[in-house]
Design a protein around this motif. Structure first.
Motif, PDB file in Angstrom:
ATOM      1  N   LYS A  25       0.778  -1.149   0.061  1.00 44.83           N
ATOM      2  CA  LYS A  25      -0.016   0.186  -0.057  1.00 44.83           C
ATOM      3  C   LYS A  25       0.995   1.095  -0.157  1.00 44.83           C
ATOM      4  CE  LYS A  25      -3.516  -2.354   0.068  1.00 44.83           C
ATOM      5  NZ  LYS A  25      -4.621  -2.492  -0.995  1.00 44.83           N
ATOM      6  N   HIS A  26       1.014   1.977  -1.107  1.00 43.61           N
ATOM      7  CA  HIS A  26       1.651   3.130  -1.136  1.00 43.61           C
ATOM      8  C   HIS A  26       1.383   4.340  -0.211  1.00 43.61           C
ATOM      9  CE1 HIS A  26       3.184   1.273  -4.764  1.00 43.61           C
ATOM     10  NE2 HIS A  26       2.040   1.156  -5.175  1.00 43.61           N
ATOM     11  N   ALA A  27       2.466   4.846   0.297  1.00 44.20           N
ATOM     12  CA  ALA A  27       2.219   6.031   1.352  1.00 44.20           C
ATOM     13  C   ALA A  27       1.401   7.195   0.652  1.00 44.20           C
ATOM     14  CB  ALA A  27       3.352   6.542   1.781  1.00 44.20           C
ATOM     15  N   LYS A  28       1.483   7.360  -0.689  1.00 45.14           N
ATOM     16  CA  LYS A  28       0.788   8.247  -1.452  1.00 45.14           C
ATOM     17  C   LYS A  28       0.122   7.392  -2.730  1.00 45.14           C
ATOM     18  CE  LYS A  28       3.639  12.323  -0.312  1.00 45.14           C
ATOM     19  NZ  LYS A  28       4.401  13.253  -0.904  1.00 45.14           N
ATOM     20  N   LYS A  29      -1.043   7.619  -2.985  1.00 46.30           N
ATOM     21  CA  LYS A  29      -1.434   7.082  -3.998  1.00 46.30           C
ATOM     22  C   LYS A  29      -1.090   7.126  -5.582  1.00 46.30           C
ATOM     23  CE  LYS A  29      -4.948   4.951  -1.568  1.00 46.30           C
ATOM     24  NZ  LYS A  29      -4.811   3.546  -1.095  1.00 46.30           N
ATOM     25  N   ASN A  30      -0.444   8.290  -5.608  1.00 41.40           N
ATOM     26  CA  ASN A  30       0.399   8.503  -6.911  1.00 41.40           C
ATOM     27  C   ASN A  30       1.742   8.295  -6.878  1.00 41.40           C
ATOM     28  OD1 ASN A  30       0.846  10.555  -5.464  1.00 41.40           O
ATOM     29  ND2 ASN A  30       0.651  12.242  -6.558  1.00 41.40           N
ATOM     30  N   GLU A  31       2.055   7.699  -5.929  1.00 43.35           N
ATOM     31  CA  GLU A  31       3.543   7.336  -5.777  1.00 43.35           C
ATOM     32  C   GLU A  31       3.870   6.240  -6.793  1.00 43.35           C
ATOM     33  OE1 GLU A  31       6.849   5.439  -2.593  1.00 43.35           O
ATOM     34  OE2 GLU A  31       4.998   5.950  -1.913  1.00 43.35           O
ATOM     35  N   ILE A  32       5.059   6.407  -7.506  1.00 43.17           N
ATOM     36  CA  ILE A  32       5.465   5.442  -8.607  1.00 43.17           C
ATOM     37  C   ILE A  32       6.727   5.028  -7.952  1.00 43.17           C
ATOM     38  CG2 ILE A  32       6.304   5.020 -10.877  1.00 43.17           C
ATOM     39  CD1 ILE A  32       4.496   7.138 -11.903  1.00 43.17           C
ATOM     40  N   SER A  33       6.911   3.447  -7.745  1.00 44.77           N
ATOM     41  CA  SER A  33       7.966   2.894  -7.137  1.00 44.77           C
ATOM     42  C   SER A  33       8.666   2.105  -8.178  1.00 44.77           C
ATOM     43  CB  SER A  33       7.677   1.922  -6.046  1.00 44.77           C
ATOM     44  OG  SER A  33       8.989   1.180  -5.573  1.00 44.77           O
ATOM     45  N   ILE A  34      10.212   2.137  -8.400  1.00 44.97           N
ATOM     46  CA  ILE A  34      10.765   1.537  -9.482  1.00 44.97           C
ATOM     47  C   ILE A  34      11.699   0.460  -8.707  1.00 44.97           C
ATOM     48  CG2 ILE A  34      12.476   1.984 -11.267  1.00 44.97           C
ATOM     49  CD1 ILE A  34       9.809   3.411 -11.890  1.00 44.97           C
ATOM     50  N   ALA A  35      11.768  -0.779  -9.717  1.00 41.46           N
ATOM     51  CA  ALA A  35      12.681  -1.821  -9.211  1.00 41.46           C
ATOM     52  C   ALA A  35      13.078  -2.464 -10.385  1.00 41.46           C
ATOM     53  CB  ALA A  35      11.830  -2.718  -8.163  1.00 41.46           C
ATOM     54  N   ARG A  36      14.011  -3.344 -10.056  1.00 40.00           N
ATOM     55  CA  ARG A  36      14.568  -4.161 -11.129  1.00 40.00           C
ATOM     56  C   ARG A  36      14.388  -5.428 -10.943  1.00 40.00           C
ATOM     57  NH1 ARG A  36      20.684  -3.641 -13.819  1.00 40.00           N
ATOM     58  NH2 ARG A  36      20.938  -5.471 -14.960  1.00 40.00           N
ATOM     59  N   GLN A  37      13.819  -6.235 -12.005  1.00 38.52           N
ATOM     60  CA  GLN A  37      13.152  -7.581 -11.732  1.00 38.52           C
ATOM     61  C   GLN A  37      13.294  -8.548 -12.879  1.00 38.52           C
ATOM     62  OE1 GLN A  37      11.523  -8.760  -8.984  1.00 38.52           O
ATOM     63  NE2 GLN A  37      11.707 -10.616  -9.953  1.00 38.52           N
ATOM     64  N   GLU A  38      13.610  -9.853 -12.280  1.00 36.24           N
ATOM     65  CA  GLU A  38      13.760 -11.016 -13.482  1.00 36.24           C
ATOM     66  C   GLU A  38      12.269 -11.523 -13.483  1.00 36.24           C
ATOM     67  OE1 GLU A  38      15.912 -15.062 -14.293  1.00 36.24           O
ATOM     68  OE2 GLU A  38      16.232 -14.096 -12.343  1.00 36.24           O
ATOM     69  N   PHE A  39      11.808 -11.689 -14.921  1.00 35.85           N
ATOM     70  CA  PHE A  39      10.509 -12.201 -15.156  1.00 35.85           C
ATOM     71  C   PHE A  39      10.830 -13.571 -16.039  1.00 35.85           C
ATOM     72  CE2 PHE A  39       9.065  -8.046 -14.460  1.00 35.85           C
ATOM     73  CZ  PHE A  39       8.004  -8.141 -13.687  1.00 35.85           C
ATOM     74  N   ILE A  40       9.826 -14.376 -16.100  1.00 32.68           N
ATOM     75  CA  ILE A  40       9.731 -15.824 -16.489  1.00 32.68           C
ATOM     76  C   ILE A  40       8.854 -15.613 -17.890  1.00 32.68           C
ATOM     77  CG2 ILE A  40       9.565 -18.235 -16.516  1.00 32.68           C
ATOM     78  CD1 ILE A  40      11.897 -16.945 -14.758  1.00 32.68           C
ATOM     79  N   ARG A  41       9.306 -15.827 -18.920  1.00 30.84           N
ATOM     80  CA  ARG A  41       8.391 -15.946 -20.078  1.00 30.84           C
ATOM     81  C   ARG A  41       7.635 -17.025 -20.326  1.00 30.84           C
ATOM     82  NH1 ARG A  41      10.174 -12.092 -24.454  1.00 30.84           N
ATOM     83  NH2 ARG A  41       9.712 -13.657 -25.856  1.00 30.84           N
ATOM     84  N   LEU A  42       6.636 -17.044 -21.199  1.00 30.32           N
ATOM     85  CA  LEU A  42       5.931 -18.111 -21.079  1.00 30.32           C
ATOM     86  C   LEU A  42       6.608 -19.659 -21.906  1.00 30.32           C
ATOM     87  CD1 LEU A  42       2.506 -17.126 -23.161  1.00 30.32           C
ATOM     88  CD2 LEU A  42       2.818 -17.959 -20.803  1.00 30.32           C
ATOM     89  N   ASP A  43       7.712 -19.316 -22.578  1.00 30.60           N
ATOM     90  CA  ASP A  43       8.814 -20.282 -22.928  1.00 30.60           C
ATOM     91  C   ASP A  43       9.505 -20.708 -22.074  1.00 30.60           C
ATOM     92  OD1 ASP A  43      10.080 -18.238 -23.162  1.00 30.60           O
ATOM     93  OD2 ASP A  43      10.593 -18.480 -25.274  1.00 30.60           O
ATOM     94  N   GLY A  44       9.658 -20.270 -20.736  1.00 34.04           N
ATOM     95  CA  GLY A  44      10.478 -20.497 -19.599  1.00 34.04           C
ATOM     96  C   GLY A  44      11.621 -19.814 -19.625  1.00 34.04           C
ATOM     97  N   SER A  45      12.015 -18.872 -20.619  1.00 33.48           N
ATOM     98  CA  SER A  45      13.372 -18.057 -20.903  1.00 33.48           C
ATOM     99  C   SER A  45      13.019 -16.752 -19.795  1.00 33.48           C
ATOM    100  CB  SER A  45      13.453 -17.628 -22.117  1.00 33.48           C
ATOM    101  OG  SER A  45      12.395 -16.885 -22.448  1.00 33.48           O
TER     102      SER A  45
END
Length: 820
Positions: free
Chosen positions: A513-533
């Motif tokens: 729950k963001h402290a401010k509703k319009n706050e945009i938080s940035i992070a670096r993340q690894e995702f898994i695609r449908l083919d597993g890559s």
């Protein structure tokens, strides 16, 4: 001969008439289901046809005559179609069973008569041009005349003889017999209709009598004894039916109402309406309305009483009170209400007058309703008025556009109810103006459409996370996750696309729950695609309300290419450093080789002096000779190293391919021997010298052989019979010009297609970082290209790899005079 035919035809006709008389007995078969009646009728008719066909008159050569055509043609006019088709089918099957030389003609005759009868009944019999009996007679003459004409399909003079024998009997007897049998069928059809009518009447009478709402008592006209009572009478009086049947009508009458029930005779029968009081089982008296009339049941005189309780009817004052209340509600309603009678306005409440922009009510009273309705909705309003006034239905209309007095459109939702207004059928219509709501909805839809259009076409992946699932995504997000369509992702759990190690972290990040509703938080993340890559992205999330539900709008920037560039940059820097180190090692190796060369020459010279002073065939001579041999080998190796490393040999001249191969083998054959690799040379004789930089060609050959050695050591760490490197050299002609093909082949693991496409890229290597720089083949490719030659590769996985260096004998270079 014709007399015999007529006699037999008359006999067959008599049989048919007798059988049709028996057919009338089906009237007494009482079947409740019509389908069974149709089947029984059809089977009886079919059986009659089979009997008639079993007693034909044989004319000659298997040709016979019977009266089946009369049966088929007449039954088509009066018998129900299902029964008729069943009977025709039975006769056709029986005709096929009889077989004979004229079986096909017999079947055709049956089908022709059947179709003719159906068409005549459908289109001709119902016309009033001719009386029915004359219509049937003409029908018999016409069809049988056509049947006789059909005899001429047989060969002459057989057809002519048959026609002469049958014409008079058929044309004289058959039409008359059709009239007689038609009368029998007509009589049977009337009986059948009467039976159906009686059954229907009895069924409706029972439905009326056993209805649960109106009490009915049947009494004996003589003594007033109750002989029957319906369920509604049981409910009204509180006595069961057996109890009522043991009572008289006087038992339910109050004393003061005994004179209201009279029992007129059937001759003076008339309906009598009266009111009074009846007694219930608990002794309570109720006001009733009675309608009595005499009836005859099973030949006995009875009196029927239809009794309606009136005790619960609302008083006139109560009705007036309800009307006043209704009037107040209507007059003060915020919804527009108006009444139409005869498709014209007869009443409008204040809200309706405001809806139509009226200054006074009389301005619209008497006006046609359709004059205040948009033309596109005329059909719908006509339908609503018809249904409510005629069928007393209540109809809800989703949207209708009315027109104000200045023709401004107003969109409304309405409910229409059929009412009785001043003794006339009319419609009360309740409307609610939804114009502003539609405008707001339109603006909202337009805003949402614009949002979807913009987001859908954004180049960065955007999707909406709601209750743990993905409910919306744009095209870029679809490509980001490797999906072919939205259906592969919509409704999927968000956890599915997050690596196992990061699931808790990313969910805490997204769902927080963001402290401010319009706050945009940035992070670096690894995702898994449908083919597993895996795919890396910079992720941002903002809290939103989507479709009235708390959600998260997530956007991502694909970092895969950026990370790959950073990785390649680091690799290039490391490879450049490695190249510099190798260059330094090369310079060092050249200097060491140069320094070794002088003491080796000294050793060789002293050994030669010793050899010159030694007596022949002495054991010292053998030792010294061995010292000279090994020293010479060291000298040759040093010489090859110097030629490989020094830069002054960059000039070009004619060189022997044999020397290039020998110098290369001199440097590496000991290493190959230690690795248990067998070298196989196949060199064509009298190969021409080639114009080249020999040191560079030697570098290419050494690089190819070293790569083959590494491949064999990877596949066979120890000794193996297939651990072989083949070196071949041969002369070929390209467009009439001589070329040299130098081939290096090994039987290692082979090269995949993906790797093959990148073999000659700088710094690309499949070897570990400490074993390869990725520059060898790239440099070799550049050297061969500079020599105007080609380098080619052929490989098969787990079988072999073969590199072919193609060099022109004369590459067009101009040699210096001293090198020619």
């Amino acid at each position: 001969m014709q007399i015999d035919v007529m006699i037999h035809v008359l006999k067959n006709t008599e049989l048919l008439i007798a059988l049709v008389f028996l057919y009338q007995l089906n009237y007494f078969i009482n079947l409740k289901q019509p389908i069974f009646r149709y089947i029984i009728k059809g089977m009886i008719l079919g059986t009659i046809g089979m009997i008639v066909m079993s007693f034909p008159y044989t004319v000659s050569d298997g040709l016979s005559i019977d009266t089946r055509s009369i049966l088929i043609l007449t039954s088509a006019l009066f018998v129900p179609l299902p029964s008729y088709l069943i009977s025709c089918a039975i006769m056709m099957v029986y005709s096929a069973y009889q077989s004979g030389p004229f079986m096909i003609q017999s079947l055709i005759l049956t089908v022709f008569c059947m179709l003719s009868g159906i068409l005549w009944r459908t289109y001709i019999l119902k016309t009033k041009i001719l009386p029915r009996w004359l219509n049937i007679c003409f029908y018999g003459v016409l069809i049988h005349g056509m049947i006789l004409a059909g005899l001429y399909v047989y060969p002459q003079p057989y057809a002519q003889l048959t026609f002469q024998m049958l014409a008079i009997p058929i044309m004289l007897i058959f039409p008359i017999m059709m009239l007689i049998i038609s009368a029998l069928f007509y009589f049977e059809s009337k009986l059948d209709k009467t039976s159906v009518f009686e059954t229907t009447a009895k069924q409706r009478s029972n439905e009326l009598f056993y209805n649960p709402y109106t009490a009915i008592l049947i009494c004996d006209s003589n003594d007033g004894r109750i002989v029957d009572a319906n369920p509604a009478a049981e409910s009204l009086y509180g006595w069961s039916k057996p109890e009522l049947l043991s009572m008289k009508l006087s038992d339910v009458l109050a004393d003061e109402s005994l004179n209201v029930h009279r029992f007129p005779s059937m001759e003076t029968a008339s309906r009598i309406r009266s009111t009074g009081k009846h007694r219930q089982a608990m002794g309570k008296l109720v006001d009733v309305d009675i309608l009595s009339y005499p009836v005859s049941i099973d030949g006995k005189g009875r009196q029927a009483f239809i009794i309606t309780e009136t005790s619960s009817l609302v008083s006139e004052q109560e009705i007036m009170n309800h009307l006043e209340l209704f009037h107040k509600v209507v007059e003060n309603s915020l919804d527009a209400i108006f009444i139409q009678v005869g498709r014209r306005f007869v009443y409008l409440n204040p809200a309706a007058r405001r809806l139509f922009s009226l200054s006074e009510e009389n301005a619209i009273i008497g006006m046609r309703v359709l004059d205040r309705v948009h033309p596109d909705y005329h059909d719908e309003i006509n339908h609503i008025i018809s249904e409510t006034t005629q069928n007393r239905k209540s109809i809800t209309s989703s949207q209708v556009i009315y027109l104000t007095m200045n023709n401004k459109p107003v969109t409304v939702e309405s409910v229409a109810v059929g009412i009785n207004y001043n003794g006339q059928a009319g419609t009360l219509i309740i409307t609610h103006d939804i114009t502003s709501r539609l405008e707001t909805l339109s603006a909202l839809l337009s805003s949402e459409s614009n949002f979807r259009s913009v987001v859908k076409n954004m180049p960065i992946p955007v999707f909406i996370h709601q209750s743990g699932k993905i409910i919306f995504l744009n095209r870029a997000a679809q490509q980001f996750f490797g999906a072919s369509s939205d259906d592969n992702l919509i409704g999927s759990h968000f956890k599915r696309f997050v690596s196992e190690n990061d699931k808790d972290g990313i969910l805490m990040y997204v769902l927080k729950k963001h402290a401010k509703k319009n706050e945009i938080s940035i992070a670096r993340q690894e995702f898994i695609r449908l083919d597993g890559s895996s795919i890396f992205a910079q992720v941002g999330a903002v809290h939103i309300n989507y479709d009235g539900i708390e959600s998260d709008l997530i956007f991502a920037r694909d970092l895969t290419e950026e990370i790959e560039m950073e990785k390649r940059k680091l690799e290039w820097e490391m490879q450049i450093q490695q190249k510099q180190r190798l260059e330094s090692i090369g310079v060092l190796a050249g200097g060491i080789a140069h320094e070794i060369n002088n003491p080796i020459n000294g050793v060789m010279n002293y050994a030669q002096l010793i050899l010159d002073e030694t007596e022949p065939d002495s054991f010292i001579e053998d030792y010294v000779s061995q010292i000279l041999k090994e020293s010479q080998r060291v000298s040759d190796i040093v010489k090859s190293l110097l030629q490989f490393s020094r830069h002054e040999k960059s000039a070009y001249s004619f060189s022997s391919i044999y020397d290039i191969i020998d110098n290369t083998l001199m440097l590496i054959k000991v290493i190959f021997k230690n690795d248990q690799i067998e070298l196989r040379l196949s060199l064509e004789e009298n190969l021409p010298d080639i114009k080249c930089r020999s040191q560079q060609i030697q570098q290419v050959l050494m690089n190819l052989m070293t790569n083959s050695r590494d491949a064999l050591n990877e596949k066979y760490p120890g000794f193996h019979e297939s651990k072989v490197i083949e070196v071949n050299a041969k002369s070929v002609l390209y467009d009439g010009y001589p070329w040299i093909h130098l081939c290096v082949k090994d039987y290692g693991p082979g090269i995949t297609d993906d790797v093959k496409h990148r073999l000659f890229e700088p710094f690309f290597s499949t070897k570990p970082k400490h074993l390869g720089t990725g520059l060898g083949l790239a440099i070799s490719f550049g050297i061969i290209e500079n020599h105007r030659g080609k380098i080619m590769v052929d490989s098969k996985i787990n079988e072999y790899t073969e590199f072919t260096v193609a060099l022109p004998v004369d590459n067009g270079w101009e040699l210096l005079p001293e090198r020619r």
